[in-house]
Design a protein around this motif. Structure first.
Motif, PDB file in Angstrom:
ATOM      1  N   ARG A  41       0.831  -1.209   0.000  1.00 37.77           N
ATOM      2  CA  ARG A  41       0.000   0.000   0.000  1.00 37.77           C
ATOM      3  C   ARG A  41       0.866   1.261   0.000  1.00 37.77           C
ATOM      4  O   ARG A  41       0.515   2.268  -0.639  1.00 37.77           O
ATOM      5  N   ALA A  42       1.977   1.220   0.735  1.00 40.19           N
ATOM      6  CA  ALA A  42       2.889   2.381   0.742  1.00 40.19           C
ATOM      7  C   ALA A  42       3.492   2.595  -0.641  1.00 40.19           C
ATOM      8  O   ALA A  42       3.610   3.732  -1.120  1.00 40.19           O
ATOM      9  N   LEU A  43       3.863   1.491  -1.288  1.00 45.56           N
ATOM     10  CA  LEU A  43       4.403   1.592  -2.642  1.00 45.56           C
ATOM     11  C   LEU A  43       3.352   2.115  -3.612  1.00 45.56           C
ATOM     12  O   LEU A  43       3.652   2.914  -4.507  1.00 45.56           O
ATOM     13  N   LEU A  44       2.106   1.680  -3.417  1.00 45.19           N
ATOM     14  CA  LEU A  44       1.013   2.153  -4.271  1.00 45.19           C
ATOM     15  C   LEU A  44       0.838   3.670  -4.128  1.00 45.19           C
ATOM     16  O   LEU A  44       0.648   4.378  -5.126  1.00 45.19           O
ATOM     17  N   ALA A  45       0.879   4.159  -2.901  1.00 45.30           N
ATOM     18  CA  ALA A  45       0.745   5.600  -2.682  1.00 45.30           C
ATOM     19  C   ALA A  45       1.863   6.359  -3.394  1.00 45.30           C
ATOM     20  O   ALA A  45       1.645   7.431  -3.996  1.00 45.30           O
ATOM     21  N   GLN A  46       3.085   5.805  -3.338  1.00 46.74           N
ATOM     22  CA  GLN A  46       4.216   6.441  -4.023  1.00 46.74           C
ATOM     23  C   GLN A  46       4.008   6.459  -5.532  1.00 46.74           C
ATOM     24  O   GLN A  46       4.225   7.499  -6.190  1.00 46.74           O
ATOM     25  N   LYS A  47       3.569   5.328  -6.097  1.00 50.99           N
ATOM     26  CA  LYS A  47       3.377   5.236  -7.535  1.00 50.99           C
ATOM     27  C   LYS A  47       2.231   6.127  -8.016  1.00 50.99           C
ATOM     28  O   LYS A  47       2.245   6.635  -9.142  1.00 50.99           O
ATOM     29  N   GLN A  48       1.229   6.322  -7.139  1.00 46.95           N
ATOM     30  CA  GLN A  48       0.138   7.238  -7.487  1.00 46.95           C
ATOM     31  C   GLN A  48       0.649   8.666  -7.609  1.00 46.95           C
ATOM     32  O   GLN A  48       0.298   9.394  -8.545  1.00 46.95           O
ATOM     33  N   LEU A  49       1.503   9.088  -6.675  1.00 45.27           N
ATOM     34  CA  LEU A  49       2.077  10.440  -6.726  1.00 45.27           C
ATOM     35  C   LEU A  49       2.978  10.597  -7.956  1.00 45.27           C
ATOM     36  O   LEU A  49       2.957  11.641  -8.627  1.00 45.27           O
ATOM     37  N   GLU A  50       3.783   9.570  -8.244  1.00 43.03           N
ATOM     38  CA  GLU A  50       4.664   9.633  -9.399  1.00 43.03           C
ATOM     39  C   GLU A  50       3.872   9.737 -10.699  1.00 43.03           C
ATOM     40  O   GLU A  50       4.249  10.477 -11.620  1.00 43.03           O
ATOM     41  N   PHE A  51       2.758   9.007 -10.781  1.00 45.10           N
ATOM     42  CA  PHE A  51       1.939   9.060 -11.993  1.00 45.10           C
ATOM     43  C   PHE A  51       1.280  10.428 -12.146  1.00 45.10           C
ATOM     44  O   PHE A  51       1.221  10.984 -13.247  1.00 45.10           O
TER      45      PHE A  51
END
Length: 257
Positions: free
Chosen positions: A12-22
């Motif tokens: 979930r933490a990685l998902l939050a990071q990838k959402q910001l990057e996108f």
């Protein structure tokens, strides 16, 4: 659970990071500072992160054992702490609502049974309930030539248990019938069954059809209106003969159905 909860938190933490990057890549692409390749790469990384979260959520869901329907645990094959391989047997779980009664029907009565028809159910302990026909077999049993039907009953309180014996009653064709003593039946010369009656002083033979017999007599149909039935001596008279009627008094009211 092992480390599944920690791995889910990491995903979930990685998902939050990838959402910001996108979001950042999308914003830069709109202003022309980043190409389509970089935006596609960020989107793919986001999709992969979403898939990882879904994977660990499903892994955790699979650590819980849930019955697929409301019912009763009939038997348990394992104890708390037992190691069970995937696909291993845990026990037997039975569904009791609706409870299905299976019955066999003769082929002559099959055409009179319809899906959704209400049936009366009587159990061996004398209790009664109602159910509806939910299944009618399309072929007969090769050995008995009987057709299988299923009647479903509401058993939400689990009053009735699987394996109980029951009697199913279904209404077939209805007809007017009267209950008489078998001694009143007579045979015509051609073998037809009927009763001898008197009409305007003359003997009359009225044909009847046997519907059902019981310990107290027989049910017959075909006797319409009011008949003055000969109860004594019907074997010594013929249709058309003139007789003198001697009334035996008011008879008991006949049973009709």
């Amino acid at each position: 659970m092992d480390t599944r909860e920690e791995l889910l938190a990491q995903a979930r933490a990685l998902l939050a990071q990838k959402q910001l990057e996108f979001i950042g890549a999308e914003h830069l692409a709109k202003k022309g500072y980043q190409g389509k390749v970089q935006l596609a790469t960020a989107k793919a990384a986001l999709k992969e992160a979403q898939a990882q979260v879904a994977r660990w959520e499903l892994e955790i869901e699979h650590t819980l054992i849930r019955a697929p329907y409301p019912g009763m645990l009939q038997s348990r094959s394992v104890e708390l702490g037992s190691l069970v391989q995937p696909g291993g047997r845990l026990g037997e779980f039975i569904e009791l609502n609706p409870l299905v009664i299976r019955a066999d029907v003769p082929e002559l009565e099959m055409a009179q049974i319809k899906l959704g028809e209400v049936a009366e159910i009587r159990f061996a302990d004398g209790s009664h309930t109602q159910g509806k026909v939910r299944y009618i077999s399309g072929s007969a049993d090769v050995s008995t030539h009987l057709f299988r039907i299923e009647v479903a009953i509401d058993n939400r309180d689990w009053r009735y248990r699987a394996g109980m014996s029951a009697e199913v009653k279904l209404p077939l064709n209805t007809l007017d019938a009267i209950h008489i003593s078998p001694a009143l039946l007579a045979l015509a010369d051609d073998g037809e069954i009927g009763v001898m009656s008197v009409e305007s002083g003359l003997v009359k033979f009225t044909p009847v059809s046997l519907v059902q017999a019981d310990a107290d007599g027989v049910w017959v149909s075909g006797m319409h209106g009011t008949l003055e039935v000969i109860t004594v001596g019907q074997g010594f008279v013929l249709p058309g003969e003139q007789v003198e009627v001697i009334s035996t008094g008011k008879a008991d009211e006949p049973k009709t159905d």
